[in-house]
Scaffold this active site. Structure first.
Site, PDB file in Angstrom:
ATOM      1  N   HIS A 285       0.819  -1.227   0.000  1.00 17.03           N
ATOM      2  CA  HIS A 285       0.000   0.000   0.000  1.00 17.03           C
ATOM      3  C   HIS A 285       0.846   1.267   0.000  1.00 17.03           C
ATOM      4  O   HIS A 285       0.474   2.258   0.629  1.00 17.03           O
ATOM      5  CB  HIS A 285      -0.935   0.013   1.218  1.00 17.03           C
ATOM      6  CG  HIS A 285      -2.109  -0.919   1.087  1.00 17.03           C
ATOM      7  ND1 HIS A 285      -3.249  -0.608   0.397  1.00 17.03           N
ATOM      8  CD2 HIS A 285      -2.315  -2.178   1.564  1.00 17.03           C
ATOM      9  CE1 HIS A 285      -4.110  -1.611   0.454  1.00 17.03           C
ATOM     10  NE2 HIS A 285      -3.573  -2.586   1.157  1.00 17.03           N
ATOM     11  N   ASP A 351      -1.213  -4.229   6.202  1.00 20.86           N
ATOM     12  CA  ASP A 351      -2.263  -5.106   5.661  1.00 20.86           C
ATOM     13  C   ASP A 351      -1.941  -5.511   4.220  1.00 20.86           C
ATOM     14  O   ASP A 351      -1.239  -4.793   3.500  1.00 20.86           O
ATOM     15  CB  ASP A 351      -3.640  -4.413   5.719  1.00 20.86           C
ATOM     16  CG  ASP A 351      -3.651  -3.068   5.013  1.00 20.86           C
ATOM     17  OD1 ASP A 351      -2.617  -2.364   5.037  1.00 20.86           O
ATOM     18  OD2 ASP A 351      -4.683  -2.713   4.418  1.00 20.86           O
ATOM     19  N   GLU A 352      -2.462  -6.658   3.831  1.00 14.35           N
ATOM     20  CA  GLU A 352      -2.528  -7.084   2.430  1.00 14.35           C
ATOM     21  C   GLU A 352      -1.197  -7.025   1.676  1.00 14.35           C
ATOM     22  O   GLU A 352      -1.173  -6.688   0.499  1.00 14.35           O
ATOM     23  CB  GLU A 352      -3.564  -6.221   1.677  1.00 14.35           C
ATOM     24  CG  GLU A 352      -4.955  -6.352   2.232  1.00 14.35           C
ATOM     25  CD  GLU A 352      -5.988  -5.530   1.457  1.00 14.35           C
ATOM     26  OE1 GLU A 352      -7.088  -6.052   1.234  1.00 14.35           O
ATOM     27  OE2 GLU A 352      -5.702  -4.379   1.077  1.00 14.35           O
ATOM     28  N   LEU A 353      -0.113  -7.362   2.332  1.00 10.34           N
ATOM     29  CA  LEU A 353       1.154  -7.446   1.596  1.00 10.34           C
ATOM     30  C   LEU A 353       1.125  -8.717   0.752  1.00 10.34           C
ATOM     31  O   LEU A 353       0.888  -9.804   1.276  1.00 10.34           O
ATOM     32  CB  LEU A 353       2.340  -7.477   2.571  1.00 10.34           C
ATOM     33  CG  LEU A 353       3.715  -7.696   1.914  1.00 10.34           C
ATOM     34  CD1 LEU A 353       4.057  -6.561   0.951  1.00 10.34           C
ATOM     35  CD2 LEU A 353       4.799  -7.822   2.984  1.00 10.34           C
TER      36      LEU A 353
END
Ligand SMILES: *[C@@H]1O[C@H](CO)[C@@H](O)[C@H](O)[C@H]1NC(C)=O
Ligand SMILES: *[C@@H]1O[C@H](CO)[C@@H](O)[C@H](O)[C@H]1NC(C)=O
Ligand SMILES: *[C@@H]1O[C@H](CO)[C@@H](O)[C@H](O)[C@H]1NC(C)=O
Ligand SMILES: *[C@@H]1O[C@H](CO)[C@@H](O)[C@H](O)[C@H]1NC(C)=O
Ligand SMILES: *[C@@H]1O[C@H](CO)[C@@H](O)[C@H](O)[C@H]1NC(C)=O
Ligand SMILES: *[C@@H]1O[C@H](CO)[C@@H](O)[C@H](O)[C@H]1NC(C)=O
Ligand SMILES: *[C@@H]1O[C@H](CO)[C@@H](O)[C@H](O)[C@H]1NC(C)=O
Length: 583
Positions: A285, A351-353
């Protein structure tokens, strides 16, 4: 079924219309039916010293008396200036039956006596969860004596907000009254962390929109604003020692927060008992950094995006590159000392790596979690050490400990979004948790896809174009949510509270208020009062809805575009008239 519940309910509903709609509902509350009028030159004291009522008073500093004087100013201004005549919550064309007869003489409130029993400390204005005592007691006698006591000045601000909610403007336009004296309230929050997450990267939010949000939060006794300030889409945060990052990464030069803006926002919140903390989401992100520093980022705007990240444009920090470390050293040295005077926390994202990103990293060339995990552990350790060195406490998203098995310092707070099971797993590991369960608390959900679906097949596949977290989370659903669902008593103690989230892909200042309010109010009451009454029963929507209707109308009167939750037919009726029958 002629149950005692039904009997109680009907008594409750017949007893008062409108209800005395304190939002969030106090821990204990008794009221009468005598009328008291409020005059602009009532006498106000704070610990015995005279406090003037000055419209629009801005505190000179964070001295307790200054904070309280400004709180008094906001409370009285809202009563006297917002013109809240309650015709929309009283029976149609029968307002006169609710309003007192101004020709019959007035009992005036003589004085507002404010007593602060404790002393404020530095952490009062930037507390770790639980460090500030927000409790207060408020009494209004039939004779017109008002007393507000609290341990901290923040408790006094909470009590002043409650005070405003007892009053209405008379339709003559020149009288302000409460019909509920005598009043006795004892109040304190259930959870210390009651928050809103605002995303200013997908779409920019102006400073004035953030300040308006902070005001509305304070009215609802919400006390933490989490600003997700950067993401892959844009970098609106000016960093004086790295000016190129916002120069290239902001959507437009007008969509940048200067250091002065950041301080203004934090100070404004702090003076209202709302702590503002920031998140720089990383190592995923973070694509917007590639616009100024392409050498630090992998997979920027890589297609097809779904192999590399959750939404376009992708972009993650290289996880094995000293240049990234040097960049973050400079960034944090600049930013964190400016944030630390006003907040106790800093959020490092996480988050969401997507493991694939490091395939494109010439320093790694792998998507094997066994290779990546130690690199990520080192990355988090380094960043969190920097956060601690600046006197701040780190927060991360749940994937860091749960998906990547990164071990965190015990001071770290973890924000859970993937559901009850995550909260269970995190508290089971002994972490403090902020609950942002997307099934209940993601306010952006249920409004349709923003991704274009072309005719090649995506159109058919995604028809009718619902978004990933459909359906819309109504205030009723939000209100029903228990952040400690399925936890043991020990685990439940680690849940410091929750945050509703306003992810910004299709939200900007034009629709922000209507997305946030009054659904964040529902979570405000959930976290301040809990969703059960004194007998341990779930509060009935028949009791809650009239109060939320009134709160919503008050917010509109105070300049926030909160959505209606019912039609005026319902707000002017008893809740029974807009309900399914009780079995
Ligand atoms: C509020 O009243 C209760 C009951 O009298 C008392 O125990 C408590 O200390 C009071 N709190 C404050 C802040 O004055
Ligand atoms: C990684 O990329 C491959 C294609 O090379 C894809 O099949 C896989 O789903 C991707 N993994 C993730 C986690 O997106
Ligand atoms: C990280 O970079 C160093 C120095 O370039 C290299 O020796 C090491 O093998 C790399 N680590 C991984 C896991 O690729
Ligand atoms: C790793 O990359 C390979 C080759 O592209 C791919 O098949 C696999 O799905 C990837 N693994 C993950 C966890 O994405
Ligand atoms: C984390 O631990 C779980 C359970 O041991 C394992 O399944 C998972 O692969 C690990 N993840 C990483 C990134 O090492
Ligand atoms: C009370 O609320 C909880 C949480 O929404 C729900 O599971 C439960 O069924 C409710 N209880 C009653 C009696 O309605
Ligand atoms: C409660 O948590 C346990 C442990 O995670 C899980 O096995 C169980 O299914 C959960 N129960 C409910 C009702 O969600």
């Amino acid at each position: 079924m002629a149950s005692p519940l039904l009997f109680l309910l009907s008594v409750l509903l017949l007893a008062s219309h409108p209800v005395s709609a304190i939002w969030p509902v106090p821990k204990s509350y008794s009221k009468g039916s005598s009328v008291l009028y409020l005059h602009q030159n009532l006498q106000i004291t704070y610990n015995g010293a005279f406090v003037p009522y000055v419209y629009g008073y801005v505190p000179l500093n964070s001295d307790s008396k200054e904070i309280v004087t400004a709180g008094v100013s906001r409370a009285l201004s809202s009563i006297f200036a917002d013109k809240f005549v309650p015709w929309m919550i009283t029976k149609r064309n029968k307002l006169a039956e609710f309003e007192p007869d101004v020709y019959k003489g007035q009992t005036w409130i003589k004085n507002l006596q404010i007593v602060q029993a404790g002393k404020d400390t530095a952490s009062t204005f930037k507390p770790l969860a639980g460090e500030v005592d927000e409790s207060y007691n408020l009494t209004l006698s039939t004779e017109g004596d008002v007393k507000l006591t609290a341990v901290s000045s923040i408790g006094i601000l909470r009590g002043l907000e409650t005070f405003t909610q007892l009053f209405y403007q008379h339709s003559t336009g020149t009288f302000w009254y409460t019909p509920f004296a005598p009043v006795s309230i004892q109040d304190a929050p259930k959870y210390p962390h009651r928050g809103v997450l605002l995303d200013t990267s997908r779409n920019y939010m102006g400073v004035k929109d953030i300040l308006r949000t902070l005001d509305a939060m304070a009215w609802n006794k919400l006390n933490v604003l989490h600003i997700h300030v950067t993401d892959s889409q844009s970098w609106p945060l000016e960093i004086p020692s790295l000016p190129e990052v916002s120069r290239e990464g902001a959507y437009h030069p007008s969509q940048v927060y200067t250091p002065q803006d950041v301080e203004l926002v934090q100070k404004y919140g702090s003076q209202r008992g709302v702590e503002v903390y920031f998140e720089i989401d990383m190592p995923g992100h973070i694509g917007a950094v590639a616009l100024s520093h392409p050498e630090l980022i992998v997979a920027y705007n890589k297609a097809p995006y779904w192999w590399w990240c959750a939404e376009p444009p992708c972009g993650a920090f290289k996880l094995n590159d000293t240049a990234v470390d040097n960049f973050l050293d400079k960034l944090f040295d600049d930013l964190l000392p400016r944030l630390a005077p006003y907040s106790a926390y800093f959020h490092t994202g996480g988050d969401e790596l997507n493991m694939n990103d490091s395939m494109l990293d010439e320093g790694i060339r792998s998507n094997d979690s066994a290779v990546l995990q130690p690199l990520l552990q080192k990355f988090i350790d380094t960043q969190h050490a920097r956060v601690r060195k600046a006197g701040l406490t780190p927060i991360t998203w749940e994937e860091i400990p749960l998906e990547w098995n990164v071990t965190l310092g015990k001071d770290t707070v973890v924000q859970a979004w993937l559901g009850d099971e995550s909260v269970k797993a995190l508290t089971g590991k002994g972490y403090k948790v902020i609950d942002s369960n997307y099934n209940f608390l993601y306010l952006d959900c249920g409004r349709g896809q923003w991704i274009n679906m072309d005719n090649g097949g995506a159109y058919q596949t995604f028809y009718p174009f619902s978004d990933w977290c459909d359906p819309y989370k109504s205030w009723r659903l939000i209100y029903s949510h228990d952040p400690t669902y399925n936890l043991t008593e020990e685990e439940a103690k680690l849940v410091i509270g929750g945050e509703v989230a306003v992810w910004g892909e299709t939200i900007d200042p034009v629709n922000l208020d209507s997305i946030l309010w009054p659904r964040a109010s529902a979570m405000g009451e959930n976290l301040w009062s809990g969703t059960t009454d004194v007998s341990g029963q779930n509060r009935s929507q028949l009791e809650v809805t009239p109060r939320l209707n009134e709160m919503r109308y008050r917010m509109v009167a105070r300049g926030v575009g909160a959505s209606p939750i019912q039609m005026t037919f319902c707000t002017q009726s008893d809740s029974f008239d807009c309900s399914y029958p009780i079995s």
